[in-house]
Structures are given as C-alpha cells and as structure tokens.
Enzyme design. Structure first.
Site, PDB file in Angstrom:
ATOM      1  N   HIS A 273      -3.984   3.004  -3.535  1.00  0.00           N
ATOM      2  CA  HIS A 273      -4.223   2.431  -2.198  1.00  0.00           C
ATOM      3  C   HIS A 273      -3.529   1.093  -1.994  1.00  0.00           C
ATOM      4  O   HIS A 273      -2.606   0.977  -1.191  1.00  0.00           O
ATOM      5  CB  HIS A 273      -5.716   2.288  -1.957  1.00  0.00           C
ATOM      6  CG  HIS A 273      -6.086   2.111  -0.521  1.00  0.00           C
ATOM      7  ND1 HIS A 273      -5.471   1.187   0.309  1.00  0.00           N
ATOM      8  CD2 HIS A 273      -7.024   2.719   0.239  1.00  0.00           C
ATOM      9  CE1 HIS A 273      -5.999   1.258   1.510  1.00  0.00           C
ATOM     10  NE2 HIS A 273      -6.941   2.171   1.495  1.00  0.00           N
TER      11      HIS A 273
ATOM     12  N   HIS B 165       0.848  -1.191   0.000  1.00  0.00           N
ATOM     13  CA  HIS B 165       0.000   0.000   0.000  1.00  0.00           C
ATOM     14  C   HIS B 165       0.886   1.245   0.000  1.00  0.00           C
ATOM     15  O   HIS B 165       1.316   1.704   1.056  1.00  0.00           O
ATOM     16  CB  HIS B 165      -0.900  -0.003   1.237  1.00  0.00           C
ATOM     17  CG  HIS B 165      -1.842  -1.160   1.299  1.00  0.00           C
ATOM     18  ND1 HIS B 165      -3.198  -1.038   1.068  1.00  0.00           N
ATOM     19  CD2 HIS B 165      -1.641  -2.470   1.538  1.00  0.00           C
ATOM     20  CE1 HIS B 165      -3.780  -2.213   1.175  1.00  0.00           C
ATOM     21  NE2 HIS B 165      -2.864  -3.117   1.468  1.00  0.00           N
TER      22      HIS B 165
ATOM     23  N   GLU C 140     -17.365  -5.877  23.900  1.00  0.00           N
ATOM     24  CA  GLU C 140     -16.444  -7.019  23.970  1.00  0.00           C
ATOM     25  C   GLU C 140     -15.244  -6.846  23.044  1.00  0.00           C
ATOM     26  O   GLU C 140     -14.108  -7.164  23.415  1.00  0.00           O
ATOM     27  CB  GLU C 140     -17.183  -8.312  23.621  1.00  0.00           C
ATOM     28  CG  GLU C 140     -18.294  -8.691  24.590  1.00  0.00           C
ATOM     29  CD  GLU C 140     -19.616  -8.032  24.262  1.00  0.00           C
ATOM     30  OE1 GLU C 140     -19.696  -7.297  23.253  1.00  0.00           O
ATOM     31  OE2 GLU C 140     -20.593  -8.235  25.014  1.00  0.00           O
TER      32      GLU C 140
ATOM     33  N   HIS D 257     -27.352 -17.677  23.510  1.00  0.00           N
ATOM     34  CA  HIS D 257     -26.348 -17.451  24.547  1.00  0.00           C
ATOM     35  C   HIS D 257     -25.603 -18.728  24.932  1.00  0.00           C
ATOM     36  O   HIS D 257     -24.750 -18.690  25.815  1.00  0.00           O
ATOM     37  CB  HIS D 257     -27.008 -16.851  25.797  1.00  0.00           C
ATOM     38  CG  HIS D 257     -27.372 -15.400  25.634  1.00  0.00           C
ATOM     39  ND1 HIS D 257     -28.177 -14.950  24.617  1.00  0.00           N
ATOM     40  CD2 HIS D 257     -27.021 -14.292  26.348  1.00  0.00           C
ATOM     41  CE1 HIS D 257     -28.313 -13.628  24.722  1.00  0.00           C
ATOM     42  NE2 HIS D 257     -27.620 -13.213  25.747  1.00  0.00           N
TER      43      HIS D 257
END
Lengths: 658, 658
Positions: free
Chosen positions: B264, B30, B413, B475
C-alpha cells in the site's frame, strides 16, 4: 401509589408546553423538536433508561445523549420532571446568561447532561463512544456472576445529524464493532430549518443503517405502546446496534405550524402557543404549568433510581469481596486517579542516543505508560504504523475482544474524535487518538468540544510539518499549529526532542480538566540534553547574550545549529525551546521575562509552519523564520531547504536584525 | 492502423511497472493501488472517457477525478501514455522537488489533473461538483438540437474515501439530485494502510449506495470485458449516479505482497519489483520501460481527442450561429470574465440608514450581483434563511430544475465545500456557499484545498461572533478568525458595515486565483460612512493623535464609540478598520505605516474573538481586547458585555496604556 401520578399523556403535554413556554419567554430557541419528541423522551426516561436522578454520576447508569442538541428544552424538561437537580426557575431562564439551561446542552453545567451537543452529529459519535467504553469496561472488570458494568447507551438524533458525515463514520464503526447496547432514536419529522427535508434529502435511512450492520425498527413517535415495544425489541441482544426510526411531528399540535419549518428554529409566537395549548386541552393562559400529579413523578423517579443504584451497590459489594484487586482498580480508574508508579517505566533519553523522531519517542513512552496504566488505550485512523501509537501486543478491539487496548478507527477522523470524547466522558479509560496532523482539519470540532467540555481526551498528531516530505502540500501542515493554539482551554505541545516528548506525555496524562494535543515529527531529531521543562511551556536551552533564537519541535535543534553558526562569527545567541504557547503564557511574568528578557529585543523565531501568532513572542524588533505558503512534494530535507527552514537562514536573519 | 498499437493487456502492464518503478526510484509512494487499478484506468481512459489529451482545457471534456489521490502514479502513467504533455522524465521525478508529478495530484501543476486530491473523500465531493456543474451548465446553455454541454464525470475512490464522512454527504446529495452522468469506480481491494479493511470496515457498500439512490454495478477489476460492460451500463440514463464496485487486487502480481497492506504505502523493494516483473512476463531489469507499441497510443489518443473536440467545435459553431447571445455568454463565463456592468446594481448604503447586519447587506449585494451575473449562484447548508444568501425568486436546484440558482446542500458542510470547489473548477459558474461560521470547523479542509488550488470559491460565514447570542458556546466562533487568517493564499474579509460588505463582495467576485471568505454578523451594525477601502485591507476611519483603536467587523463601530468616550476625557483616538489582515499585510510598508504609524505605539485592538495573531498589529506597547475563552448562551448584547467587548472597556484599556 401510582394512582397519584399523572398518566404519561399528561406528562408528555407538560413537556411540550414547557418547551413552548421556555422558548417563547427566551424569544429564542427550537420548540418544534421537543414537541415532536416529547413522547419518545418521556417513555424512554420513565421506561427502559436506567438512571438515578439524585445521582447523575452513578457509574452504571444508562447514558442518554441528545445529539439534536438544539432540542435542548426536551432534555431540560425531562431532567426537571424526572427529578434531577433542576428547578422550574432554571427552565424559566432558558438561554439566559449564566443559567443552567443554555441554548444547547453543556456538559458540566446541568446535572444529567452527559455531553455537550449542538454541532450536529457530535452526539451521535459521543454515544458510540459511550457504548464502546461500556463494553470495554465490562470486558475488563466484569467476572462470572459479577456484572458490575451493565448499562446501555441511548441517543436521539435528527435528520441533520444523519446528513452530517460524522454520523456515517460513527455508525459504520458502531456496526462493525457490534455495539448491541447502543440504541438511537431518529426523530424522523421530515422538516429541517430551511423547509421540508424533501428539499434536499432522499436517503433511505433504514437501508443505509442496515448496510452498516444495524438493526432498524420503526415506531410512531406519539404512540407509547409502539415506542415501548421498540425499546424492548432494541434490547434483545443480536450483535447489532439499533436505530429506531420514530415517525414524529415537529411542532406537534400547533394548529398553524405542525410539520413545518416555522416550528423549528424560532418561537411559535404567543398566539400560536395559546392555540396549541387549546388543542392539547391545556389552560391557554398558564405558563410553565406543571400539574401536581406530573410534579410527583420526580420523587417517583428518584426513588426508582435509588433502588437501581442500591441494587448495583450490592453487586459492587459482592464483587469487591470476591475480586478485591479488580474492584480497587475499577474504583480508581472511575475516579480518574493515577496508579502509583504510573510513569515509572517512562524512559529517559540521552544526548548520546541516535536521533529519534518524536513520534518514535512517543511510541516508547506510550508503551511504558500502558505497562503501568491498564486504563490507557489508544486508537488511530488507519495510520497507527505511521503515527507509531500502537500498544504492542495489547490487541485490537473488536466484537469478540473488547478487552484489547488498540482501537482501529479506520479512515474516520471526525468520528474518531467524537468517539474519543465519548469514551473519555464515560469514565474508566484514558483514550489517545491519532492521525497525521493534516487531518486535524477533518476532526477539528471534536477537539474544540473536548476543550469546551473540559474533557481530557488526548490527541496525537504526527507528521507535523513540511518535513514529512514526499506526500506533498495536501499532507503538510502549515496553518494547523496556529489554528490549534487559538482554541481556548486547549493545551498544545510540540516537543523538541525525546525527553520533551516524555514530559509532554506526563502532562497530558496528569491533565484532568481538558484535552491535550501532542504534535510530533516524522523525522529523527537529536536528543537535546536540556531540562525539558515542558510544564512551563518554554525555557532557556542554551544561554547567550546578543540575541534570542526561539523554536518549537524540530526547529529547536535547528536553532541550536544556528547558534553555533552565530558563535563562529562572534555572536552569542540564547536558544529558547517553546513547546507550548499556552503553558508559557500562563507562567508569571517574572518567569516569562527571565526566559525572554524584555531588553533582549533581537529575537528570531523559527518554526516550520505559518508565522501567524508568533509576533507576540518576537516583539516589534524581532523576526520570524516560518512558512507562509503551501509546501512541496519532495524528500523532507529538500523541502525544508527550499522553504528556508535552515540554520543558515536563521543565523542570517539574526544577523540582519542585530 | 490499430495493428501497431499494443493490446490493452500490455498497456496495463506498462502502467503497473511504471508505478512500481517510479515509487521505487522515489523510495516513497503507493505502488499497490495503481497496480490494482491499472486495467480500470486504461479501459476508462481509452474507452468511454471523452477527453482530448492535447487540449486538457477543452470545455466539454469528460472530467476524471482520482479521489484516492495517493494512487497518483496511476493518473500520471495514464496521462503520459494517452498523450498528455507529460514525459517519461516527469515520471522519473515522481515526488521530487518542483516536479510535475508530486506525491498527490495537484491542480494547475500537471496537465490533465482536474483537481487536487489526497485528503480522502475530497475528490469524491469535487466529482459531485463537476457532475452538478455540467447539468447546471447544460440547463443554461443547451438548446434543442444544440447540446454544447454534454459530458460526464468519472472518478475512482478507495475504501478510505468511502469511510470518510464527506463521501456520505456528497453521495447522498448526488443521489438526491439525480446526477446520472456521474460514475464512481470503487477500488474494492479490501486493504488499507494498517492491514485488511476487515480490521475495521464492514459496510455493505452496495446497499449503502442504493440507500442514497445510486445504481450499483459490479465488475472484476482486471477483466476488461466486464469493465467495458459496466462502463456501458453506467451510461444508460436512469436518473441515478452509478457506483461500479470493482473487485481489485492491491499490488496485483507482486508474488509476496499482492492483497496485503505491504503493497500500500511504501515501495515494494527492488527484489519484489523484479519478481513482479517476472510474473508479468516483463524484462525484470528494465526500468520505466515503455514498449514502442504502447508508446504509440499517445498519438492515437491525441488524434481521437482532437476528433472529439473538432466535432464539438462544429456543434459550437452551429450553436453560435443559431444562438449568438447564448454562445457569447457561454464563452464569457467559461473564460471567467465578468459581464459589463456586473456590479452596477450593487447598492451603496448611507450612514442615515438604519442599522443593518452585514449578512443582510450581503443579501442585498448578492441579489444585485445575481441580477447582472447569470453565472452567480449560491448554496447553503440548511441555513439559507439565517445566512441570508438566498437569491430571491431564482429557484432551487433539483433534478427537474438544474437551471435554478440556489443549491440546498442540506446539513452537509464538508460535502458542500468540496462540491463548491468542484463546481468552481468545472468552469462557467461562480458558486458561493454559506453556513454559520462555527461550521467552518466541519469543512475546513475544503477551504484549504481551494486555497492550495487557487480555486476562486467563495465562502460566506455568518453569525461570526459571540454576538450571535442564545445558541451559546457550541455555536459561537472564537478561534475561527485566527484559524482562517493562518491559511496561506486565503483572503479573509470581515467587513465593518454594509459598505465594506459591498466592497468585500466586489473583491471576492474579481478574485480569479484563489478563494475568499466573507465573515458576516448576525446583528445589525451602523453604516459608518467611511471610505470602505477593503481592497487595501485596512484604513483610517477616524483620525486621532494619541492612540489607535483597531477593529474589524462589528467591533469597528464599537471602537468608534470608544473614541467618543476617550474624546470626552480629552484623548484623541484614531480608529482603524482592518477588514482583512492578508490584504493589509500585502500593502507597501509606506501605506501600512500611514495607517498604523510606527510612532503611534499606543494601540488597542478590539475583536470579539481570540486574541491570537493580533500582537503583530498592536505591537509591544499595545493591548488587545478580545475573548480568550468560550462564549455564553444569552442574548448577544449581554454576552458581549459579560465578556468585556464594550466601548467602555476599550476606552479604559486605551487609557491604561497611555
């Protein structure tokens, strides 16, 4: 007739007491959220939400998503009270084995549940998918004077949903796409499981959503007039999705627990339930009480729903008259039926062709499918030029062209997965989404939820091994195949060549009851010329007597090279292509034994990935040529050589176990 | 002396040309990002960034994180030019096998690389962790007049980082915690891989970050004066982290590619490289040119760094004199050494005790460790009351108390995982983070990166099976154990009882070169009274001759029950506890064969999870009692019974294979 119906306040109290009672009876669950959101829910379900409780599958219904799925009793109570096929006994079996009222709402189990929610933020993403699908379907099928697709998407969400990163991704894209028929209601109760949200959360939510290009409104969560006004304002088209920040009280009315985390994740306790009912002016010893004038709402709502649906059916009839071809296609795609000749343009590849990466073969197949299946659309997470999933010349979806067929999801994998599930659940479109296989890590739970729901989303993961090369170990999948294969109900296919890729695509398209993952190479692979029997999960590509070499994907041609090496030293090796563990495992033992004969115990598996899970196929005497470490940044062939994924190593391993 | 040093503009051009040349030589990479960020990087590395290139481990250095890891050549060029132990030959081997300049920066491989970045957003989260650790260490060790912890954290990030949800989680928490020594520089170049960001991205980034409580500044990315002013402003303490929005040009100067996605993700091409060098006024045929006056900066920067470090050493000496105990502890924790008697208070549990959930045993062990290890801290994602990880009475970290030892991560999380890695890499603290096992799905890549980096983060996952009960299939982990076990270099331990839990904790604490995952139950388990030999990964709990029953976690006591049932019908079963596949697999074959004798082929594994991966241990004649489907919402014992995870079923299965 409305005189016989209970006033909304009574209905709201009924919802609250049902939620308290059900959680108390189950001795498990989240009472506080439903208590705080009861007025929000009731005013929505009996107000602007256009739904038909006696036909939860009415295609033009508004969608409602409870992103805060732990508040499931709110949804169950609303569905029950507004006339869905749910009984008081169902509510009494909340969170019990095989009931229709599980701990979190589950798609396919409970009438009126549009999607499975629970892992926070997923519903938010699904809702964006519903709203996007509605606009895409409207762009395809509506004609002047014939708005056969004309519905809205509503969702509720909690502080937890908004803390999750997926809400950022989904909200940002919804704002960008101008999904003005999407309205979220934020249950702003300032309490999370561990205590007040002020322990960890200081976002200015309104400012945040304004930054995404959303309209932000406020309402008191118990004020039916304010809520009604907010719902009305949210429906004024202005090119933006709307977030209504509802100021609510978790455990509303519970004298000792309102506004505290004790009302969040566990039953209030018998005493507090009774005390709360006293506060409500409700009979404190009654359980699951539904006063007759509250119960009458069910008929009222069913009737209202039928009227809405009838009006739509009339619109459909006029549409079918004026636009018979469009109407026929509209009904076909909603029924998830494939058009005649849907795969007629899928190319066959010849061993005489040049090497072709399976991502490139996939590109050709996808465009061939797109030519015959107007419902086939794709999206990628800013890597469509690498995943090779673009549908050529079919445009990018944006706020001025929802009729296009490529979705630019941006670098938003988690949101992409949830939106893909939402679009797919909506009906009428088959959406494939793609990224590098490594970034399965970022969107895993969405794949799991598709499997759990039986939602036929298609996930394409390219750059599927260390052979992707220079980007190095951060981008080279190792454990991902094992992780995917362990997910129940998921079909994972790693095709070995262009023809297996085409076969894999056929299976993915034909699958109606669950998601499919296609795992594709960056690098070119020879066309094998075998039967490409992907449907059976595995098959004999080249026969042999002394040992079996088993491969998947790019390693099948490598196994074939190893076979040549072994043949040169007088060893006859069978080559088995095993593109899908699940599909192969589902075959009758007789077929499996024909492919992997029990007495051919000299087996070598080769896969440029973790060995985990392969012991099942190679058996006690077998060996596995795999990569139980992280990769290296270097050109792909060098990395493969460095890590021992070579024909020589496979042949050597076979010799060592013979 | 500064007369002999090149002006910054020349250095900036050198960075740009090195990046172009290295990517061109590798034919991969890049180039555009480094070209656009060269001035940002140079002005930071020679300006406010306090670092010591000859000692990249100086504890009080400022941390720099390149969250946009694909722009790695920017970092390598900066490290090389400012005097780190990196050569021009290293730059010439960019992206080549076993080089020190891989495609994305890798921790431990290249001096000066603070963390492994590449998967977007991870570096952002790591940077928040570094900044948090700095404040926490300062709160612990600084004394009036003795600021031995006094550094800042800087990072760059791209639009991709900011689109990822993890950036939302990390930024929101950083704002909440008031991490004013954290400064991010947003490479606002308006281009992503698939084209202009306007294809998919409309966020008002400044408004978004203001909503998180960040200070937002702007600067032209090529204007050294503006950049310098922004860096100065960012250091004015005002209780907020800072985001500098740098207006940059991807592929700056490339006549045909600047500001386009062609600059890019791939080399510019020889012609464009030459044309760009002409634009820069650089010799167009030179490759990897470093003019002598640019090269001289390395010595200059090393010298400056040594002066900074010497000044700090003087501070440290004064501190050690005034606060010898604190100084000793400070040096110990930075060296990641354990204090004497660190595990002296870890309890032993007796079979006579009541049943105890391993999460509860873990709670006791954690608090015992905390009593002796001031560096031991924990955080949870809004579930500390469920994961039972709170360190009692040791306070919550917030902007007015960084000395506390519990971090409330909120429902974040993914951010939690990345911040945990950042805190751990910073040094001086051992951070454990926790959530329900299901939500490993949301943070998986952070666990992978900890493993890849050899970063000893500790991850605690509780509610580890369908036995968690009523919350239901959304869950209930099924495939998660397999997914964890497949990750290289990760140690996963699922203890069978309280004593195995204590042993698992000892291993996790002692592990210095990689992460450990502890998998714990919600439900109570008997204390087994076995040797709890977790360090070997597996051991014989109860001996027997006819068959082997292998279990992990909660299923070990169930296997023992099955052994009783079998004994009643005259069958003698051995019970093996296998808390860690990895640790067991690492034992010598002799030990493994002693536990699982090759001639005892009648083996039954039992685990309340997917069977995937178990074939290795049960062998061709064995059987697996597992759960290859999703769970059910009901009380845990009922779910286990419904899914066949019972002693009866295990005993029956053993009989069927005997």
């Amino acid at each position: 007739m409305s005189a016989v119906l209970a006033p909304p306040e009574t209905c709201v109290t009924t919802i609250r007491t049902l939620a308290m009672d059900a959680v108390q009876k189950a001795n498990s669950g989240h009472p506080g959220g439903p208590m705080g959101l009861a007025a929000v829910g009731w005013s929505l379900f009996t107000g602007p939400l256009r739904h038909s409780p006696s036909n939860p599958h009415w295609p033009d219904r508004d969608r409602f998503v409870l992103s805060n799925g732990h508040s499931s009793m709110l949804l169950y109570a609303l569905l029950f009270l507004t006339g869905y096929d749910l009984t008081l006994d169902d509510l009494k079996s909340f969170r019990q084995l095989h009931s229709r009222t599980p701990g979190h709402p589950e798609y396919g189990l409970t009438p009126g549940v549009e999607t499975t929610t629970g892992p926070l933020g997923q519903g938010f993403g699904n809702a964006v998918g519903f709203a996007l699908a509605e606009r895409m379907m409207a762009a395809r099928y509506n004609r002047p004077g014939h708005d056969v697709v004309d519905h809205r998407t509503w969702f509720t969400c909690s502080d937890g949903d908004l803390m999750e990163g997926i809400s950022h991704e989904a909200a940002s894209l919804a704002g960008f796409l101008g999904l003005e028929r999407l309205t979220g209601i934020y249950d702003n109760n300032s309490v999370s499981l561990d205590g007040p949200t002020s322990l960890t959360y200081g976002d200015d939510v309104g400012e945040r959503f304004a930054a995404y290009g959303w309209r932000v409104l406020h309402a008191e969560g118990n004020d039916l007039v304010e809520l009604g006004q907010a719902y009305a304002d949210a429906q004024v088209p202005d090119g933006r999705p709307t977030l209504i920040i509802a100021h609510t009280h978790i455990g509303y009315g519970a004298p000792g627990m309102q506004d505290t985390s004790r009302a969040h994740g566990s039953p209030l306790g018998e005493d507090e339930v009774r005390a709360t009912k006293r506060v409500y002016g409700w009979p404190e010893d009654a359980h699951f009480l539904v006063p007759p004038d509250v119960a009458r709402w069910a008929d009222e709502m069913r009737e209202r729903g039928r009227a809405l649906e009838d009006e739509w059916q009339a619109r459909m009839a006029a549409y079918a008259h004026a636009y018979p071809a469009e109407a026929a296609e509209f009904e076909r795609v909603l029924a998830r039926e494939l058009p005649d000749g849907w795969d007629a343009e899928v190319p066959a590849f010849s061993p005489d062709d040049d090497k072709v990466a399976t991502r490139v073969a996939s590109f050709k197949v996808m465009n061939a499918l797109a030519a015959r299946m107007p419902e086939f659309i794709q999206g990628a997470a800013d890597l469509s030029e690498s995943t090779r999933t673009e549908l050529t010349g079919l445009g990018d979806v944006n706020r001025s062209d929802y009729g296009a067929r490529n979705i630019r999801f941006g670098v938003r994998e988690h949101g992409m997965g949830a939106i893909t599930n939402g679009v797919t659940l909506h009906g009428g479109l088959r959406l494939t989404c793609s990224t590098f296989m490594q970034f399965y890590d970022y969107m895993k739970n969405t794949v799991r939820l598709a499997a759990l729901m039986g939602c036929p989303s298609i996930f394409v993961y390219t750059h599927d091994s260390v052979a992707m090369g220079e980007d190095g170990p951060t981008h080279q999948p190792i454990e991902h195949l094992a992780a995917l294969r362990a997910v129940p109900k998921l079909v994972v296919i790693r095709p070995a060549d262009a023809n297996e890729t085409a076969a894999a695509w056929r299976l993915a398209i034909e699958r109606r009851d669950g998601p499919t993952v296609l795992v594709l190479t960056r690098q070119g692979l020879p066309v094998l010329g075998g039967p490409a029997d992907v449907a059976r999960g595995g098959y004999v590509l080249d026969d042999g007597d002394d040992c079996v070499l088993i491969g998947t994907g790019s390693e099948v041609s490598l196994a074939r090279e190893a076979r040549e090496l072994l043949a040169a030293t007088g060893i006859s090796a069978r080559v088995v292509s095993l593109p899908s563990f699940e599909l192969f495992a589902a075959q009758p033992a007789r077929y499996r034994d024909a492919v992997l004969p029990p007495d051919m115990t000299a087996r070598v598996a080769v896969e440029a990935a973790a060995s985990f899970g392969w012991a099942r196929w190679v058996g006690d005497r077998g060996a596995i040529v795999a990569i139980d470490r992280f990769g290296e940044s270097a050109p792909g062939p060098e990395v493969l050589r460095d890590l021992g994924i070579t024909a020589e190593h496979v042949a050597e391993t076979a010799r060592s176990i013979l």
